[in-house]
Design a protein around this motif. Structure first.
Motif, PDB file in Angstrom:
ATOM      1  N   SER A 199       0.222 -17.525   2.119  1.00 10.69           N
ATOM      2  CA  SER A 199      -0.157 -16.295   1.429  1.00 10.69           C
ATOM      3  C   SER A 199      -1.250 -16.559   0.391  1.00 10.69           C
ATOM      4  CB  SER A 199       1.067 -15.640   0.784  1.00 10.69           C
ATOM      5  OG  SER A 199       1.538 -16.434  -0.275  1.00 10.69           O
ATOM      6  N   TYR A 207     -11.874 -11.603  -4.540  1.00 11.29           N
ATOM      7  CA  TYR A 207     -11.001 -10.854  -5.455  1.00 11.29           C
ATOM      8  C   TYR A 207     -10.957 -11.550  -6.814  1.00 11.29           C
ATOM      9  CZ  TYR A 207      -9.210  -8.503  -1.290  1.00 11.29           C
ATOM     10  OH  TYR A 207      -9.093  -7.795  -0.144  1.00 11.29           O
ATOM     11  N   PRO A 228       0.433 -11.480  -7.681  1.00 10.36           N
ATOM     12  CA  PRO A 228       0.842 -10.320  -6.885  1.00 10.36           C
ATOM     13  C   PRO A 228       0.469 -10.455  -5.410  1.00 10.36           C
ATOM     14  CG  PRO A 228      -0.362  -9.606  -8.833  1.00 10.36           C
ATOM     15  CD  PRO A 228      -0.419 -11.093  -8.823  1.00 10.36           C
ATOM     16  N   LEU A 229      -0.711 -11.032  -5.145  1.00  9.33           N
ATOM     17  CA  LEU A 229      -1.130 -11.117  -3.747  1.00  9.33           C
ATOM     18  C   LEU A 229      -0.380 -12.209  -2.994  1.00  9.33           C
ATOM     19  CD1 LEU A 229      -4.978 -10.473  -3.898  1.00  9.33           C
ATOM     20  CD2 LEU A 229      -3.183  -8.959  -3.086  1.00  9.33           C
ATOM     21  N   ARG A 303       9.781  -5.907  -6.075  1.00  7.78           N
ATOM     22  CA  ARG A 303       9.075  -4.624  -6.055  1.00  7.78           C
ATOM     23  C   ARG A 303       8.708  -4.186  -7.461  1.00  7.78           C
ATOM     24  NH1 ARG A 303      10.195  -1.485  -1.387  1.00  7.78           N
ATOM     25  NH2 ARG A 303       9.003  -2.618   0.173  1.00  7.78           N
ATOM     26  N   ARG A 306       5.909  -6.149  -8.992  1.00 10.56           N
ATOM     27  CA  ARG A 306       4.623  -5.819  -8.414  1.00 10.56           C
ATOM     28  C   ARG A 306       4.004  -4.590  -9.050  1.00 10.56           C
ATOM     29  NH1 ARG A 306       3.043  -6.982  -2.245  1.00 10.56           N
ATOM     30  NH2 ARG A 306       0.869  -6.686  -2.688  1.00 10.56           N
TER      31      ARG A 306
ATOM     32  N   HIS B  87      -3.885  -4.673  -3.615  1.00  5.34           N
ATOM     33  CA  HIS B  87      -2.539  -4.351  -4.072  1.00  5.34           C
ATOM     34  C   HIS B  87      -2.537  -3.244  -5.131  1.00  5.34           C
ATOM     35  CE1 HIS B  87      -4.283  -7.223  -6.773  1.00  5.34           C
ATOM     36  NE2 HIS B  87      -3.305  -7.129  -7.637  1.00  5.34           N
ATOM     37  N   LEU B 128      -4.347   4.093  -1.805  1.00  3.30           N
ATOM     38  CA  LEU B 128      -4.421   2.633  -1.808  1.00  3.30           C
ATOM     39  C   LEU B 128      -5.806   2.215  -1.332  1.00  3.30           C
ATOM     40  CD1 LEU B 128      -1.100   1.152  -0.427  1.00  3.30           C
ATOM     41  CD2 LEU B 128      -2.161   0.749  -2.635  1.00  3.30           C
ATOM     42  N   THR B 130      -6.614   0.139   0.738  1.00  4.57           N
ATOM     43  CA  THR B 130      -6.682  -0.074   2.187  1.00  4.57           C
ATOM     44  C   THR B 130      -6.872   1.225   2.949  1.00  4.57           C
ATOM     45  OG1 THR B 130      -4.289  -0.161   2.007  1.00  4.57           O
ATOM     46  CG2 THR B 130      -5.432  -2.233   2.321  1.00  4.57           C
TER      47      THR B 130
END
Lengths: 307, 358
Positions: A199, A207, A228-229, A303, A306, B87, B128, B130
Motif C-alpha cells: 500500500s 501526492y 491515510p493512504l 474509519r 480516516r 482520500h 470524491l 475519484t
C-alpha cells in the motif's frame, strides 16, 4: 469450391444441440462465466469451509454423556461458557495477547515497509525475499529457538548475567504472555510488512510533492497523506495476523506456561484429552464470533481515524 | 519577481539544465517551451523546490530560495497529473493548505466556496476526487493552489491530459484568470500553440539551455535559429550565401535569386539560412507590380485548412516546394483548379530572416 466455402453453408434448421446452446449461454452471460471461473474456488470453499462450519454449528448443540455423544440439540454448552468465568477470561486473554502481538508487529513492521517502499531503490526484490527469511525454517523450530533465547539459562539471561546486570537468571522471559507475544510478533512480521509495503509502494509520489507544495513539512505529510493512504495495508496486516493468532495454541503451549494459556489450548484439549467435542465446537464458534466482533470494532476505529 | 541566475542541474552524468539565466516579471504569464528532455520540467521543479540546484541561484521576490525546502516557498504548483488527493473530497482538497495555517473554520468554508464558484464547480464540494473528470480535476488543482494566494503559480503541462476542445476552453480561462488575479504564472509546455496563445513571454528550451526568450510575436517573427523557427509555426528555409560588397549586403538564395538583406557581421561567402514564413509571400498569377523581389514558379498543390490554405509552389533551384499561405475564399477561390499553372511569388525584404546555417 475452396475448403473455406463450407463455413458459409446455412446453419442446419431446427433446435441447436444442447452443447452448442450451453456454450452460447456461457459466452453471452458474464455472470455465468464468472461463476464458472470461480467454481474451483467455490468447490473448495464449500467442501472445506462451509460444510465443516455447518457440522461445527450442529455439533455445538449436542452434548456428552460419559463417552457417548448425545445428539439431542440444546444450548447447554453455550450456557456453561456464559456462566463459568474461566471461558470468558481465557477468551479475553487470547484476544488481548493477539491484539498486543498484532499491534506491536504492525507498529514495528510499518517503518520496515516504509523503508523498503521509499528508501530502497535497487534490489527491492532481494529485500522483500530477505524479509520472508524467518519462514524458511519450520515454525516449531523457531519456537524452540525462542525457548533457547528466553529460557532460564538462555541467551538473554546469560547475557544479562555476564554483563553483571543481574545476579541470578530471571524467570519472567519464558513461560509468560510476554514470551508468547514476542514469538508471535516474530513469526508474523512478514505478513504485516508485505501488505503495508504494497500500500505504501502504490502511493503516487506526486501526492507527497503536492502536500509539500501546499506547505506541509515531512511530519505533516506523513500524517495527512502517507498514513491515510497506507491505511488499507495496515488494516489488511492487522486482520491477516490478528485472526489466526487469536486461535493459535502451539505458541502458547510451548512458550506460554500456565499463565500464557490461550483459548486455542482449551479448544484443542476439548477435542483431545477431555474428549468433549460438542463443547470444543461451541468454544470454537464463540471464538470465531469474538474475533469477528473485534475485527469489526477495529474496522470502525480505522474509519474514524480516516475522517 | 523571479530571477534565475546561472542555474545548472546534473543528474549523474546527464546535464539536464545548463547555465540558465532568466528573469520573470511580476504578474507575467511566462512559458517554458521545449520538447521532452529539453530541461523545462527540471527547471520548473527547481523553482518549486523538488529538485535542488547543482549550481546557481534562484531568487524569488528578493529572497534567495535555492536552498529553501518546497513547503516554505511562496510558490504553488498545478501538477501534470493534478495530484488530487484521492482520500479527500473536493472541499478538503481545496482547503488542504489552509488547514495548517489555522484559518478559522467558517473563514475556510467561505474561501473554499468562493474558489468553487471561481472554478465554476459550485456544489461539487462533497464529491470524491475519484469521481471527477480530467477537466474538473484540473480546476480543483488550480483552486487548491490559488487559495493560498501564492506569489507565483507553476503549471506543469496542465492541459496535456485534456482533449482538444476542452484544452482550448481552459486556455482562455487560464489566461483570463491570470489577468484577473495578477499572479505570476510559469507554465511548462511542449505545445507551441499553447505557449503562444497564453504567454506574455516564452523561453524556448533545448538540450537544457534557453535558446531564446521573447514575446510570442517576437519568437514568430524574429527566431534566432533554425530550431526556434521550425518549432514555432511553419517556416520555409532556403540555403543561401552572403554576398557583401562595400556597404551593400545581399544573399544568394537557392531558388529565389540574389536579394539585398539587412547588413550584419557576416562576411562575404558565409553560408546562411534564409527563413520566410508562408504569410511572407504573396502569390499572383501575373508578375507582381512594384519593385519588391519576385520569382516565377509553378503551383504544385493546394492544402485546404478551412478559412486559409497553404499553396505549395515549386521554384527552380530548390527541391522542396515553397509553402505560401493564402486566404481560402468561399465559393470562388482564385486558386481552385490552378494546379500546374505558372505563378509568381512576391515578398518583401522584411519577410526574410537570415539565420546561421547549421
Amino acid at each position: 469450391m475452396t475448403p473455406f466455402d463450407s463455413d458459409l453453408r446455412p446453419a442446419p434448421a431446427g433446435r441447436p444441440s444442447l452443447a452448442v446452446g450451453l456454450r452460447n449461454r456461457v459466452h453471452r452471460s458474464e455472470a455465468l462465466r464468472g461463476y464458472l471461473l470461480l467454481s474451483p474456488a467455490l468447490a473448495v470453499l464449500g467442501v472445506a469451509i462451509i460444510a465443516p462450519l455447518i457440522l461445527l454449528i450442529v455439533m455445538s448443540t449436542w452434548s456428552m454423556s460419559g463417552f457417548d455423544m448425545l445428539m439431542t440439540p440444546g444450548l447447554g454448552n453455550y450456557a456453561i461458557i456464559a456462566s463459568d468465568p474461566i471461558y470468558a477470561a481465557l477468551l479475553g486473554r487470547s484476544l488481548k495477547i493477539a491484539a498486543i502481538a498484532t499491534a506491536a508487529t504492525v507498529l514495528l513492521s510499518y517503518p520496515v515497509a516504509y523503508f523498503v517502499a521509499f528508501h530502497v531503490h535497487r534490489h527491492k526484490m532481494l529485500w522483500l525475499i530477505l524479509l520472508t527469511l524467518p519462514f524458511w525454517t519450520s515454525y516449531l523450530m523457531r519456537i524452540f529457538a525462542w525457548r533457547v533465547v528466553l529460557g532460564y539459562e538462555g541467551v538473554i539471561n546469560s547475557a544479562l548475567m555476564s554483563l553483571g546486570l543481574i545476579e541470578a537468571p530471571m524467570q519472567v522471559f519464558l513461560y509468560s504472555q510476554t514470551a508468547v507475544t514476542i514469538a508471535l510478533a516474530h513469526a508474523w512480521a512478514a505478513f504485516a510488512i508485505l501488505p503495508i509495503y504494497v500500500s505504501l509502494e502504490k502511493i503516487d509520489k506526486s501526492y507527497l510533492e503536492a502536500a509539500a507544495d501546499l506547505g506541509d513539512n515531512a511530519a505533516r505529510r506523513f500524517w495527512r497523506i502517507t498514513l491515510p493512504l497506507s491505511l488499507p495495508g495496515v488494516v489488511a496486516a492487522f486482520f491477516l495476523m490478528f485472526i489466526p493468532t487469536v486461535g493459535d495454541y502451539v505458541t502458547a503451549a510451548m512458550l506460554g506456561g500456565p499463565d500464557g494459556m490461550m483459548v486455542g489450548n482449551l479448544i484443542q484439549a476439548q477435542f483431545g484429552p477431555i474428549n468433549d467435542w460438542p463443547m470444543g465446537a461451541a468454544l470454537a464458534l464463540v471464538m470465531t464470533l469474538a474475533v469477528a466482533v473485534a475485527g469489526l470494532a477495529f474496522l470502525l476505529l480505522t474509519r474514524m481515524i480516516r475522517r | 519577481m523571479i530571477s534565475i541566475q546561472n542555474v545548472s542541474k546534473t543528474f549523474g552524468r546527464v546535464q539536464a539544465v545548463r547555465d540558465v539565466t532568466l528573469d520573470i516579471a511580476r504578474g507575467e504569464f511566462f512559458s517554458l517551451l521545449g520538447a521532452s528532455g529539453s530541461g523545462k520540467t527540471t527547471l520548473l521543479r527547481m523553482l518549486a523546490g523538488f529538485e535542488g540546484v547543482t549550481s546557481g541561484k534562484i531568487v524569488i521576490d528578493g529572497q534567495p530560495m535555492q536552498d529553501t525546502p518546497p513547503h516554505l516557498r511562496p510558490i504553488n504548483m498545478v501538477f501534470q497529473n493534478y495530484a488530487i488527493f484521492p482520500h479527500l473530497n473536493v472541499r478538503d482538497n481545496i482547503a488542504y493548505g489552509l488547514r495548517r495555517l489555522g484559518t478559522p473554520k467558517a473563514e475556510q468554508a467561505r474561501m473554499v466556496d468562493a474558489m468553487l464558484e471561481m472554478i465554476a464547480l459550485p456544489g461539487y464540494g462533497d464529491r470524491l476526487a475519484t469521481q471527477l473528470s480530467g477537466g474538473q480535476m484540473q480546476r480543483v488543482a488550480l483552486a487548491r493552489a490559488l487559495i493560498l494566494k501564492p506569489k507565483v503559480l507553476l503549471l506543469d503541462e496542465p492541459l496535456g491530459a485534456l482533449d482538444k476542445q476542452l484544452r482550448e476552453q481552459m486556455q482562455l480561462e487560464l489566461r483570463s484568470l491570470q489577468r484577473q488575479l495578477g499572479i505570476t504564472f510559469v507554465l511548462v509546455t511542449h505545445d507551441q500553440e499553447e505557449a503562444l496563445t497564453l504567454s506574455d513571454r516564452v523561453a524556448v528550451m533545448s538540450n537544457g539551455q534557453v535558446i531564446q526568450v521573447d514575446t510570442p510575436s517576437g519568437l514568430y517573427d524574429r527566431p534566432v535559429n533554425r530550431q526556434v523557427a521550425a518549432f514555432v509555426g511553419t517556416m520555409n528555409f532556403f540555403d543561401a550565401r552572403i554576398r557583401a560588397q562595400g556597404p551593400d549586403t545581399s544573399a544568394e538564395i537557392a531558388g529565389l535569386g540574389r536579394h539585398p538583406v539587412a547588413p550584419s557581421a557576416r562576411r562575404d561567402g558565409d553560408r546562411v539560412l534564409v527563413a520566410i514564413r508562408p504569410e511572407g509571400f504573396a502569390l499572383s498569377p501575373q508578375p507582381p507590380e512594384g519593385p519588391g523581389p519576385r520569382v516565377a514558379g509553378r503551383l504544385m498543390a493546394r492544402q485546404y485548412l478551412g478559412g486559409r490554405q497553404l499553396l505549395h509552389v515549386a521554384v527552380e533551384g530548390r527541391a522542396a516546394p515553397v509553402a505560401v499561405a493564402a486566404v481560402a475564399h468561399r465559393g470562388q477561390d482564385p486558386w481552385e483548379g490552378m494546379e500546374d499553372n505558372p505563378v509568381w511569388l512576391g515578398w518583401s525584404r522584411d519577410a526574410m530572416t537570415v539565420l546561421d546555417a547549421d
